[in-house]
Write an enzyme that holds these catalytic residues in place. Structure first.
Site, short mmCIF file in Angstrom:
data_model
loop_
_atom_site.label_atom_id
_atom_site.label_comp_id
_atom_site.label_asym_id
_atom_site.label_seq_id
_atom_site.Cartn_x
_atom_site.Cartn_y
_atom_site.Cartn_z
N LYS A 1 0.83 -1.20 0.00
CA LYS A 1 0.00 0.00 0.00
C LYS A 1 0.87 1.25 0.00
CE LYS A 1 -3.84 -0.02 2.49
NZ LYS A 1 -4.64 -0.07 3.75
N ARG B 1 -3.03 3.13 8.73
CA ARG B 1 -3.40 1.86 8.09
C ARG B 1 -2.20 0.93 7.96
NH1 ARG B 1 -8.35 3.17 4.69
NH2 ARG B 1 -8.41 5.43 4.73
N GLY C 1 -7.90 -7.23 4.81
CA GLY C 1 -8.81 -7.41 5.94
C GLY C 1 -8.21 -8.12 7.13
N MET D 1 -5.33 -7.30 8.86
CA MET D 1 -4.72 -6.46 9.89
C MET D 1 -5.59 -5.22 10.13
SD MET D 1 -0.68 -6.93 9.05
CE MET D 1 -0.80 -6.27 7.41
N ARG E 1 -3.93 -1.04 -6.21
CA ARG E 1 -3.11 -2.24 -6.21
C ARG E 1 -3.56 -3.10 -7.38
NH1 ARG E 1 -5.88 -4.37 -0.65
NH2 ARG E 1 -7.99 -4.54 -1.43
N HIS F 1 -16.90 -8.95 2.08
CA HIS F 1 -15.89 -9.90 2.57
C HIS F 1 -16.04 -11.27 1.90
CE1 HIS F 1 -14.32 -12.96 5.38
NE2 HIS F 1 -13.33 -12.08 5.51
N ARG G 1 -1.30 -46.59 -12.82
CA ARG G 1 -1.16 -47.51 -11.69
C ARG G 1 -1.98 -48.75 -11.99
NH1 ARG G 1 -1.96 -42.06 -8.65
NH2 ARG G 1 -3.17 -41.97 -10.54
N ARG H 1 3.13 -48.62 -14.53
CA ARG H 1 3.89 -49.09 -13.37
C ARG H 1 3.44 -50.49 -13.02
NH1 ARG H 1 3.11 -45.98 -7.77
NH2 ARG H 1 1.13 -47.10 -7.83
N GLU I 1 12.36 -43.48 -5.84
CA GLU I 1 11.50 -43.11 -4.71
C GLU I 1 12.10 -43.58 -3.39
OE1 GLU I 1 7.64 -44.94 -5.29
OE2 GLU I 1 8.51 -46.61 -6.38
N SER J 1 11.46 -42.02 -13.24
CA SER J 1 10.36 -41.16 -12.84
C SER J 1 10.47 -40.97 -11.33
CB SER J 1 9.03 -41.79 -13.22
OG SER J 1 7.98 -40.98 -12.78
N GLY K 1 9.35 -40.60 -7.88
CA GLY K 1 8.14 -40.85 -7.09
C GLY K 1 8.28 -40.06 -5.81
N THR K 2 7.96 -38.78 -5.88
CA THR K 2 8.29 -37.90 -4.76
C THR K 2 7.38 -38.10 -3.56
OG1 THR K 2 7.07 -36.18 -5.94
CG2 THR K 2 9.45 -36.12 -6.08
N ASN K 3 6.26 -38.79 -3.71
CA ASN K 3 5.46 -39.09 -2.50
C ASN K 3 6.27 -39.96 -1.55
OD1 ASN K 3 3.46 -37.82 -3.90
ND2 ASN K 3 2.22 -39.63 -4.27
N ASP K 4 6.72 -41.10 -2.07
CA ASP K 4 7.49 -42.01 -1.21
C ASP K 4 8.86 -41.44 -0.89
OD1 ASP K 4 5.45 -43.72 -0.98
OD2 ASP K 4 6.23 -45.27 -2.30
N CYS L 1 6.32 -38.25 -11.11
CA CYS L 1 4.92 -38.67 -11.09
C CYS L 1 4.33 -38.66 -9.69
CB CYS L 1 4.77 -40.05 -11.72
SG CYS L 1 5.62 -41.34 -10.84
N TYR M 1 9.74 -34.09 -18.14
CA TYR M 1 8.30 -33.92 -18.02
C TYR M 1 7.85 -34.01 -16.56
CZ TYR M 1 7.90 -38.97 -17.30
OH TYR M 1 8.01 -40.24 -16.80
#
Lengths: 876, 876
Positions: free
Chosen positions: A22, A92, A101, A103, A336, A454, A561, A617, A744, A763, A765-768, A830, A850
């Site tokens: 602001k 302000r 809204g 602060m 803004r 709001h 899968r 897989r 993974e 590939s 396997g970023t979850n595991d 993946c 990819y």
């Protein structure tokens, strides 16, 4: 000495970090020569110091402020506490990143028993003078002191009742004087002293209060929800008060330079005559559309339109402005970049590019990739919509279609959402306390408030459907009922449907249909395709999903899968039969059934994907996941398979694991149960041969999960290769296929040089990989991660966005080693991170080929990829 | 052209990899001028080729062999299939690493219907000639053809019965001729052809059989058990036959140049007159002690002693030799470094160092660190031993004390061991099939066989207590009974106690006492201390263990698992009370109790360890581990705590986790339940202050487990530091302490540069690091790891020895980053690998400061550390 206070003409728009958004924009507008009330900004660094110095304002800061006050007094020819021409101020908040809204602000600062009389005489408007004074007392009590505002509201209500008027504006100056007197008494009751008469005391206290509001619960929650981590503290803007409530030649409004809902190039906003800004935001009076101002005050409208265009051109972006008219004079209070729906963002980006206001790259960067989600939500089935019963009409405050059960408060909405219910939050009006409830709802319906209320602003920010100002309905939040015009009354958990694009409310559920990419969205995505250089694949497990993914622009399947197809009725029986079998005959029978199902599945997928890559897989989850969980289901299975319950229970017990995530799964299954891998390889190769007979050139990519050692990969790859060789010989047809692996397991990451020699692709396997790198079980960690967020140990959920520092480092090591061993290896991701914006940027940096994500994230991933490409170029 | 066959005089002892251990030593002895029968060795490379070429001998190999046969014929002046002086051959296996008894041999090769008559005349010993022929037919049928030898044994038994004699040696030449005739018929029955008469055919078939024996089940099992991975294939030694069974001027024996049980510098061995080697090994006749030979054949004895000393000096190591006496002429058939007990190894090392035969470093390298385990086993309580009842006496075949339940076959011994029982394996005699059973037993008792019988050799190799040749007892393996002289009969699962150092067998259990380090062992360990430069700490959880560890030379405590003290009766109640508490009052009461216990524990430990480092790990396991598991125990706890069963069950359910290994544990507990960390820190600091008042300068090292991010460490460290500051102020006493962390999460390894800045020390928790790096749950992985071993995907258990390639790489990255950030950071390891020999060598390479292991591994770890130091120097 370091400077902590900047007059508006000393700053500019690039000083956001120091002056807040602001403050930077007030400075920029001042320098542009726009009519901005005079003032100055106290920096975010001063806020940091305030916290460091045990929440006190340093003496040097106070004297810097006093100096700037003097400058404002000179420029305005007014003076604080003056007998002739007193100066009043607004105070302000304004952080680097906008937190609307969240602060606090304090207005009319400088009012006291003397000044109120001076102003009353000066303006010849006793009502105005005392209205301003009582507002100060109320805000000051609330924001600075934290006294309950209900005490004040009671007085207001009582006096209105006594005067028999419905609105405060209809009270007399004497009424306001009386109210002010009572307000001062309430203050005294709580404070044990009189309301402070010294404007400097008021100012210092107000500045402290704004600093403190940085750390109120709402602000903390907002920052967490919006991943705001790279800034600290709020700046404070102190500015000459101008008044929209000085009578009918005054007013106040908010407006966007283009339509934030549709993107149309036309002023969009609202104003109120004889009102202050908070009257619009709170929704307590229903404002007029900005187009009406053209008739009511044509020269003011023209001046404002000119300012709007000037600002839009200057910022090369759509602007969200606040203005006040004080006695026929226009002031711009704030500008803004305007928040907008995805639809609007896309239209504005495409239009501005066509207007040559911005480049194609700027157009792409203008759209927040996450918001595309809004356009990918389902819409109502047109046919079903015709038959649906309209029960109310409100304002089309935030577009989209929402179906759900009614809940009347945020708390219950949150619980219902956690239980998997579709929720519509119904409220008379929403406030900051409702934020999490809004986040849990599919849609929001409010009785009061305009398009900038709001509820509307927050819903648009979250991409939630919202219908506001449905003033015909009566909501009783205590009884949990909503009553419509025709006396229809609905209760908690009844279904309704909302159309946020038309403002219509429908009875009951209406069927939804898949979205599609057309019009400006299509044009915009063509820009994206032109720029991006990262492939975007989909995680799809069947032909139906694959089809939808293609419509969204998927360039291949990054993760199919295979086991997801096992959960259908007949198939689950076959796989259970295989698991329970204790002899080769039974096992082979079951496997033969599975072979048929799998072949058919793959063939269908191949036919949809045509010549695009399809990554399949091999079986991944531990076998116990396929077995029944309840006694009842065990009994049923025993009957169906004609074996004893004891036999099935024994097998379940044998397969039970302490830590299934690290158990007998992934390639470990193919090693123990070679016959399953043979069956899957056979299904894939036979399916590929079948479709190749129809001239579809599919090259299946067979992915071996959970590899941690090259020998695991070698073993399973040999099973696949041997099977493929056999089948191709039998069918007398050669096809090509790839064999790769998932990375993974941390061990695979640090041994990627070895593993790459035997893999056509990796590939991630970023979850595991995230689970194992942190040692966090995804199923269990929520319990303690909440403590981590609260105690500021983690600022993000690593299962949502990639932990670039830790998990990312392992990925980096892996990519480096793999490319050294095999420069042309194909690399992708993946895990669920593949559809997450920040993670995609990271993948681009890493040099992956990819990302693969769920169907509805594809356009988001593409946009994120294009933005990453642009940013990478900018940084080079 | 590559050479695949070496005459003995063409090789030497350094060609083990190519010629096998036996071949290399035959060559060496030949070159030393010792009386070795002529012959040649076919290389291990020829064995590899044999497998590569689909199990055939190449033509060029066959012609090389034939050439060497001619050389032997020339040197011996004998000829294969000769009418006058026929040559007979032995064909023996011999791999790079000794695998005694695991692979096959064939003797008397070259015998046929003609040669047997020539030899009968030549030796004027028809018995000898036909005995040799019938042995060839039997061995050939068994080893080359795999026909059942029971058919042959039946004939032998029947003929002995008919002749009314107890031993084959008492049969006549005519009997042997008859047996030979019948053996040939048995062969014909299975083979459908006559027994091959061409010695060259016999030879080629025998060589193939020896090659194949490399991959028999026993050999594979032996290699797995002994971690033999770095060699492939066996060499084949073809050698002129010499005969110990040519009458009373002939004989055969095995002997060690020093005592392999005690280390005494005196020939140790046995011989049989008129016998072949396998008669000694099989234990079918009881041989005489080698000392008797001095009287029976003094010149032969002297010649042999001279050979033994020559060989010992030449190899600078104790030798295990086989010899044969053919008609008063001595032949040395084999020498190798002798296997020995740890006691013997240490005495020999110390003696040879004192004799200046070897250097101190060579002395240290001479003792296999793993065997020290034998000396650290408990021994019988002398007092209790006096009262115990001796029920039998056998040979002291392998030292040590063993107590356990009797089992009569390997299979049941294995099962009982798995069930946690102490096992004594009782057999008439053992064979290669019993190996795993021996491994499962605390001790072995056999009826037959001398000190060099199968049972004795294997037991000594494994460091198991063994009493062999207890010829007074009668074992009925079918009825599972053992009957002693005094008609006492014991059954399966009855207890006995064995003393392998005296050969005595005791009735029932006898109490055991802790071992200690004295005599030669002490001297040897002083050499070790002198050389090693890696600290050896102990994992000890209480004062008693700490005391024993000090006696074994522990230099500190590397891991004190504070929660191990929680499992005692009263304490478990307090911790359960803490977990179940749903209000601060109850929780704080429980914590106050725990504080008292903990403080006392730590104080006791500090008093034992004096000024040595003590590393205390804060609470690590997930809380649910402390709660009762059965319904009964839940009920009991509910009654004790006076709460409802439902309440406890609810808490158990709340704490249940899908993957507890990656759940709410380690520092995550301290973050959620700060009060526990405060209590533990307080207990540690107060205990340290208390002992410091008694002039004990303890500097506790507080270890924070499962850290993955610097902020976790910072948070808990602050809790510890704040607590310490408070207490030291209150007690008005300053003490110093360290705060460090475990590196057991892969993320911590790759972020060690950051984490090191806040840690005084790192301790590698390689148990968990291995779990997370592989994604192997230790509790679940055994199921599939067996498939991994079988399929040659893993050659070792990564929970036993560090996976240097993967887990080790992460450790390497971590050490590198940590030292860069803080060069003086103290680094150690406290996973179970800290007591494993190969892993210790790796830790030394990594540059760790110390390893920490269980009490009984300390001397082993020290020796391994010294050996690693020596090898590191050698490699530099």
């Amino acid at each position: 000495m370091k400077k902590y206070v900047y007059a508006f003409n000393e700053g500019n728009k690039d000083m956001r970090a120091l002056l807040g958004g602001k403050g930077a924009n007030l400075a920029e507008m001042t320098n542009l020569g726009l009519p901005v009330p005079k003032g100055f900004t106290i920096t975010t660094e001063a806020c940091s110091n305030y916290y460091k110095e045990n929440k006190t304002l340093s003496k040097s800061l106070i004297s810097e402020i006093e100096e700037k006050i003097k400058e404002v007094e000179t420029k305005t020819n007014k003076k604080l506490n003056d007998d002739q021409n007193p100066l009043l101020l607004s105070v302000r908040s304004g952080a680097k990143v906008s937190m609307p809204g969240m602060m606090d602000s304090i207005l009319n600062l400088g009012m006291n028993d003397k000044v109120v009389e001076v102003i009353s005489k000066l303006t010849n408007n006793k009502f105005f003078a005392y209205d301003s004074y009582r507002r100060l007392i109320m805000m000051y009590s609330d924001v600075v002191k934290g006294y309950p505002i209900s005490d004040f509201e009671e007085v207001l209500t009582r006096v209105k009742k006594e005067a028999n008027v419905s609105s405060e504006t209809k009270l007399s100056g004497d009424d306001m004087e009386k109210i002010t007197y009572e307000f001062k008494n309430i203050y005294k009751k709580y404070a044990n002293r009189e309301f402070p008469q010294d404007p400097k005391e008021q100012l210092q206290e107000a500045i402290c209060a704004v600093f403190e509001s940085w750390n109120n619960d709402r602000a903390i929650a907002y920052r967490k929800m919006n991943h705001i981590t790279d800034c600290f503290g709020t700046a404070v803007n102190v500015q000459e008060m101008v008044y929209g409530n000085m009578g009918d030649t005054s007013g106040t409004g908010v407006a966007f330079s283009r339509n934030p809902v549709t993107g149309e190039d036309k002023l969009y906003g609202e104003y109120l005559i004889n009102a202050q800004g908070e009257d619009i935001v709170s929704g307590s009076r229903t404002p007029s559309d900005i187009s009406k101002l053209k008739k009511e005050m044509p020269s003011i409208y023209d001046e404002f339109l000119m300012c709007a265009k000037k600002l839009e051109k200057h910022y090369a972006n759509m602007q969200d402005m606040e203005f006040t008219i004080e006695n026929k004079k226009l002031y711009i209070l704030q500008t803004r970049n305007g928040k907008r729906t995805a639809k609007s963002a896309i239209k504005i980006a495409v239009d501005m590019y066509k207007e040559k206001l911005i480049t194609k790259e700027e157009a792409i960067l203008m759209v927040d990739a996450n918001t595309l989600d809004q356009l990918l939500h389902k819409t109502f089935d047109e046919e079903k919509l015709k038959e649906a019963k309209i029960i109310a009409e409100g304002l089309a405050a935030s577009p989209g279609a929402a179906v759900g059960k009614i809940y009347f408060n945020a708390k219950e909405a949150i619980i219902a959402h956690k239980n998997g219910e579709d929720v519509i939050l119904v409220r008379n009006e929403t406030s900051a306390e409702d934020i999490e409830g809004i986040n849990s709802a599919n849609g929001i319906l409010t009785v009061h408030g305009g398009k900038t209320s709001h509820a509307a602003v927050v819903a648009r920010g979250m991409g939630k459907c919202c219908v506001s100002g449905a003033s015909d309905v009566i909501v009783n939040e205590n009884n949990k009922t909503i009553t419509f015009k025709n006396n229809l009354t609905l209760h908690e958990k009844d279904y309704i449907s909302l159309d946020g694009s038309t403002g219509l409310v429908y009875l009951d559920k209406i069927d939804l249909v898949e979205p599609s990419i057309t019009g400006d969205f299509k044009t915009f995505m063509s820009y994206v395709e032109e720029i991006k250089n990262l492939g975007v694949y989909v995680n799809a497990d069947n032909a139906k999903d694959a089809k939808q993914a293609l419509a969204f622009g998927a360039e291949g399947i990054g993760l199919c899968r295979s086991e997801h197809m096992f959960f259908e009725d007949k198939r689950i029986l076959a796989i259970r039969q295989m698991i329970i079998a204790d002899n080769d005959l039974d096992r082979n029978k079951a496997i033969a059934k599975l072979l048929g199902y799998q072949k058919q599945d793959y063939e269908e997928i191949f036919r949809v994907m045509q010549d695009k890559p399809v990554t399949i897989r091999l079986l991944d989850p531990p076998l116990h996941e396929f077995l029944p969980k309840t006694k009842e289901d065990v009994k049923k299975l025993a009957d169906t398979l004609n074996v004893t319950v004891a036999k099935i229970e024994k097998r379940i017990e044998e397969l039970r694991e302490f830590n299934p995530m690290m158990g007998h799964r992934g390639c470990r299954l193919s090693i123990t149960y070679k016959e399953i891998a043979i069956m899957q390889a056979r299904a894939i190769i036979e399916a590929a041969i079948n479709v190749s007979n129809d001239k579809i050139q599919i090259e299946p990519e067979i992915m071996i999960p959970l590899v941690g050692d090259i020998k695991e990969l070698e073993y399973v790859k040999k099973v696949v290769d041997d099977t493929a060789k056999l089948i191709m010989k039998k069918k007398n047809k050669q096809i090509s296929y790839k064999v790769g692996t998932m990375i993974e397991v941390p061990r695979a990451a640090v041994l990627s040089n070895e593993i790459a020699t035997k893999a056509d692709f990796f590939s991630y396997g970023t979850n595991d990989l995230t689970q194992l790198t942190f040692g966090f079980s995804r199923d269990d960690s929520e319990k303690f991660l909440n403590d981590y967020y609260k105690k500021n140990i983690l600022s993000f959920n690593p299962f949502e966005t990639i932990d670039q520092k830790g998990v990312g480092k392992l990925m980096q090591i892996s990519v480096h080693l793999a490319k050294k061993a095999k420069p042309n290896i194909k690399l992708g991701i993946c895990g669920e991170h593949g559809g997450e914006v920040k993670s995609i940027e990271f993948c681009q940096k890493l040099g992956l080929n990819y990302v693969s994500c769920s169907t509805y994230r594809i356009p988001i991933a593409k946009l994120a990829a294009a933005q990453a490409t642009i940013r990478k170029k900018e940084n080079n």
